[in-house]
Design a protein around this motif. Structure first.
Motif, PDB file in Angstrom:
ATOM      1  N   SER A  34      -5.696  -5.372   6.602  1.00  0.00           N
ATOM      2  CA  SER A  34      -6.852  -4.569   6.969  1.00  0.00           C
ATOM      3  C   SER A  34      -6.505  -3.099   6.765  1.00  0.00           C
ATOM      4  CB  SER A  34      -7.240  -4.817   8.439  1.00  0.00           C
ATOM      5  OG  SER A  34      -7.823  -6.082   8.615  1.00  0.00           O
ATOM      6  N   PHE A  35      -7.504  -2.216   6.941  1.00  0.00           N
ATOM      7  CA  PHE A  35      -7.280  -0.781   6.777  1.00  0.00           C
ATOM      8  C   PHE A  35      -8.017  -0.022   7.878  1.00  0.00           C
ATOM      9  CE2 PHE A  35      -6.164  -2.616   2.793  1.00  0.00           C
ATOM     10  CZ  PHE A  35      -5.097  -1.846   2.345  1.00  0.00           C
ATOM     11  N   ASN A  36      -7.496   1.168   8.215  1.00  0.00           N
ATOM     12  CA  ASN A  36      -8.051   1.928   9.317  1.00  0.00           C
ATOM     13  C   ASN A  36      -9.150   2.899   8.907  1.00  0.00           C
ATOM     14  OD1 ASN A  36      -6.606   3.956   8.039  1.00  0.00           O
ATOM     15  ND2 ASN A  36      -5.633   4.714   9.917  1.00  0.00           N
ATOM     16  N   GLY A  37      -9.550   2.859   7.651  1.00  0.00           N
ATOM     17  CA  GLY A  37     -10.653   3.666   7.143  1.00  0.00           C
ATOM     18  C   GLY A  37     -11.305   2.937   5.988  1.00  0.00           C
ATOM     19  N   PHE A  55      -8.890   5.655   4.089  1.00  0.00           N
ATOM     20  CA  PHE A  55      -7.899   5.165   5.044  1.00  0.00           C
ATOM     21  C   PHE A  55      -6.601   5.975   5.005  1.00  0.00           C
ATOM     22  CE2 PHE A  55      -7.833   2.636   1.113  1.00  0.00           C
ATOM     23  CZ  PHE A  55      -6.516   2.785   0.706  1.00  0.00           C
ATOM     24  N   THR A  56      -5.870   5.928   6.111  1.00  0.00           N
ATOM     25  CA  THR A  56      -4.542   6.538   6.181  1.00  0.00           C
ATOM     26  C   THR A  56      -3.471   5.517   6.541  1.00  0.00           C
ATOM     27  OG1 THR A  56      -4.913   7.177   8.485  1.00  0.00           O
ATOM     28  CG2 THR A  56      -5.424   8.813   6.792  1.00  0.00           C
ATOM     29  N   ALA A  57      -3.898   4.267   6.776  1.00  0.00           N
ATOM     30  CA  ALA A  57      -2.922   3.219   7.066  1.00  0.00           C
ATOM     31  C   ALA A  57      -3.498   1.855   6.738  1.00  0.00           C
ATOM     32  CB  ALA A  57      -2.497   3.256   8.536  1.00  0.00           C
ATOM     33  N   GLY A  62      -1.068  -6.682  12.665  1.00  0.00           N
ATOM     34  CA  GLY A  62      -1.425  -5.860  13.814  1.00  0.00           C
ATOM     35  C   GLY A  62      -0.750  -4.509  13.879  1.00  0.00           C
ATOM     36  N   LYS A  63       0.114  -4.186  12.931  1.00  0.00           N
ATOM     37  CA  LYS A  63       0.853  -2.919  12.962  1.00  0.00           C
ATOM     38  C   LYS A  63       0.445  -2.027  11.794  1.00  0.00           C
ATOM     39  CE  LYS A  63       4.884  -5.023  15.158  1.00  0.00           C
ATOM     40  NZ  LYS A  63       6.358  -5.273  15.064  1.00  0.00           N
ATOM     41  N   PRO A  64       0.278  -0.709  12.041  1.00  0.00           N
ATOM     42  CA  PRO A  64      -0.093   0.209  10.962  1.00  0.00           C
ATOM     43  C   PRO A  64       1.075   0.495  10.021  1.00  0.00           C
ATOM     44  CG  PRO A  64       0.256   1.417  13.000  1.00  0.00           C
ATOM     45  CD  PRO A  64       0.377  -0.038  13.342  1.00  0.00           C
ATOM     46  N   VAL A  65       0.758   0.535   8.740  1.00  0.00           N
ATOM     47  CA  VAL A  65       1.725   0.897   7.705  1.00  0.00           C
ATOM     48  C   VAL A  65       1.103   2.038   6.907  1.00  0.00           C
ATOM     49  CG1 VAL A  65       3.066   0.121   5.732  1.00  0.00           C
ATOM     50  CG2 VAL A  65       2.539  -1.490   7.575  1.00  0.00           C
ATOM     51  N   ALA A  66       1.762   3.168   6.829  1.00  0.00           N
ATOM     52  CA  ALA A  66       1.184   4.363   6.215  1.00  0.00           C
ATOM     53  C   ALA A  66       0.762   4.114   4.779  1.00  0.00           C
ATOM     54  CB  ALA A  66       2.187   5.509   6.274  1.00  0.00           C
ATOM     55  N   GLY A  78      -1.514 -11.894  -0.924  1.00  0.00           N
ATOM     56  CA  GLY A  78      -2.111 -11.031   0.092  1.00  0.00           C
ATOM     57  C   GLY A  78      -1.148 -10.022   0.682  1.00  0.00           C
ATOM     58  N   THR A  79       0.036  -9.901   0.105  1.00  0.00           N
ATOM     59  CA  THR A  79       1.059  -8.995   0.628  1.00  0.00           C
ATOM     60  C   THR A  79       0.764  -7.548   0.258  1.00  0.00           C
ATOM     61  OG1 THR A  79       2.711 -10.747   0.396  1.00  0.00           O
ATOM     62  CG2 THR A  79       3.538  -8.490   0.624  1.00  0.00           C
ATOM     63  N   LEU A  80       0.898  -6.648   1.223  1.00  0.00           N
ATOM     64  CA  LEU A  80       0.820  -5.219   0.935  1.00  0.00           C
ATOM     65  C   LEU A  80       2.046  -4.818   0.121  1.00  0.00           C
ATOM     66  CD1 LEU A  80      -0.694  -2.499   1.568  1.00  0.00           C
ATOM     67  CD2 LEU A  80       0.953  -2.217   3.435  1.00  0.00           C
TER      68      LEU A  80
END
Length: 376
Positions: A34-37, A55-57, A62-66, A78-80
């Motif tokens: 998922s993304f925060n923006g 987005f910025t992360a 469940g954990k943000p990755v910059a 599906g891997t970042l």
């Protein structure tokens, strides 16, 4: 005009039996970050989906990755991925060509280098090109790559001090501004797509190369920018997105409600599917057209009310719908998203059988999935 389960074309009602077996749409959504923006643009390159937006992360387990407005996801797993160039402002559109990703948006720097709204980034390393650097007067909103050129559209009036009427092209090999490709339109360009030996542009404009009667959707010669006078569909509302195949031009529109339409390369209208909100994205995978937007229903007829509501009945389709490419009839597949803006970007990867969507949603198929999803 599209109707539930059937389509009216040139005065004939064609049932689904006349167009063969019902197309098989994508199935469930994949496990992806998922993304925060908002995710505003997606482009596939082989097994990788490249994303741009606000987005910025990324959010992984469940954990943000910059990830500063650019990211890459392995479309198979599906891997970042570690690809993470940093843009200091919105990435509105991106396209992959060769070993490069071209970006357009509201940024001033990419990877710490000054870049005025346009940039070229290495597909593997994320390094910013030193040879692609331009000054843009206004906003670039859309990019496409074909015929040895990067085509750019938006609301700009000049590039590198040279006048341009909301459209410009650059050499993919040298990065230089193309002196020959200089079409003009009289209002904003929202989308560009190349196919069939043409460059198609859509947006708010009414004049192309100072000629009236080419409202909101037009075709141009890819080398000399001459207007293709035989393509004159004149959609009545703004064109937000385009998808081009060998024998069709699919367009997504706003207006009172929204619609997705199919035209021939001669500009003949084949069908339209109507929704109760703007259609903002469109892509094609095989014999299926996928439409995204901020609609909640697919209308049973072309008629909509004063606020865009469906007048003659509707089927529940929240932010995403699948249509038969042949005749535009609504397919049974649903993958409801949420949010006000909904789906803002769609992309397909034919070899993997994948469809990706980006936007401002936070749930898909009733489950948490923020702003990016992929279907198999």
């Amino acid at each position: 005009m599209s109707y539930r389960g059937k389509v009216l074309v040139a005065g004939l009602v064609l049932g689904a039996a006349l167009v063969g077996v019902e197309p098989a749409a994508a199935q469930g959504s994949d496990a992806v970050p998922s993304f925060n923006g908002a995710v505003l643009t997606i482009a596939y390159a082989k097994n990788v989906a490249y994303l741009g937006g606000d987005f910025t992360a990324a959010i992984v387990n469940g954990k943000p990755v910059a990830r500063a407005r650019l990211a890459a996801v392995d479309a198979r797993t599906g891997t970042l991925l570690p690809w993470a160039p940093v843009a200091d402002g919105r990435v509105k559109s991106l396209v992959v060509s060769g070993s490069s990703v071209y970006l357009a948006g509201d940024f001033a720097t990419v990877g710490g280098r000054k870049r005025d709204s346009l940039a070229r980034v290495d597909l593997a390393s994320g390094a910013v090109s030193s040879t692609f650097k331009h000054a843009v007067s206004g906003r670039p909103l859309a990019v496409a790559a074909a015929h040895g050129r990067l085509y750019v559209g938006g609301g700009f009036t000049a590039v590198d001090g040279q006048a341009r009427g909301r459209l410009a092209a650059f050499s993919l090999s040298s990065g230089e501004l193309d002196a020959r490709w200089r079409p003009t339109v009289d209002d904003q360009v929202e989308t560009i797509a190349a196919g069939g030996g043409r460059v198609y542009v859509g947006g708010k404009f009414r004049k192309v190369n100072n000629l009236p009667g080419y409202d909101r959707l037009a075709a141009l010669d890819p080398a000399g920018a001459a207007l293709v006078v035989g393509f004159r569909p004149k959609p009545p509302v703004i064109t937000y997105a385009l998808a081009v195949t060998g024998d069709a031009v699919f367009s997504a529109h706003g207006g009172q409600g929204g619609r997705v339409s199919r035209y021939t390369p001669d500009g003949v209208h084949k069908w339209s599917a109507t929704f109760d909100g703007d259609a903002q994205a469109v892509t094609v995978l095989g014999d299926i057209v996928y439409a995204g937007g901020h609609f909640d229903r697919a209308c049973s007829t072309a008629r909509t009310g004063s606020q865009g509501s469906c007048v003659d009945g509707a089927d529940h389709r929240v932010k995403l719908a699948a249509l038969s490419a042949a005749d535009g009839h609504l397919l049974d597949w649903t993958a409801d998203a949420n949010g006000v803006e909904g789906v803002l970007a769609l992309a397909g990867q034919a070899k993997l059988g994948k469809i990706a969507m980006g936007g401002a949603f936070t749930t898909v198929e009733g489950r948490p999935q923020k702003r990016f999803a992929q279907f198999s």
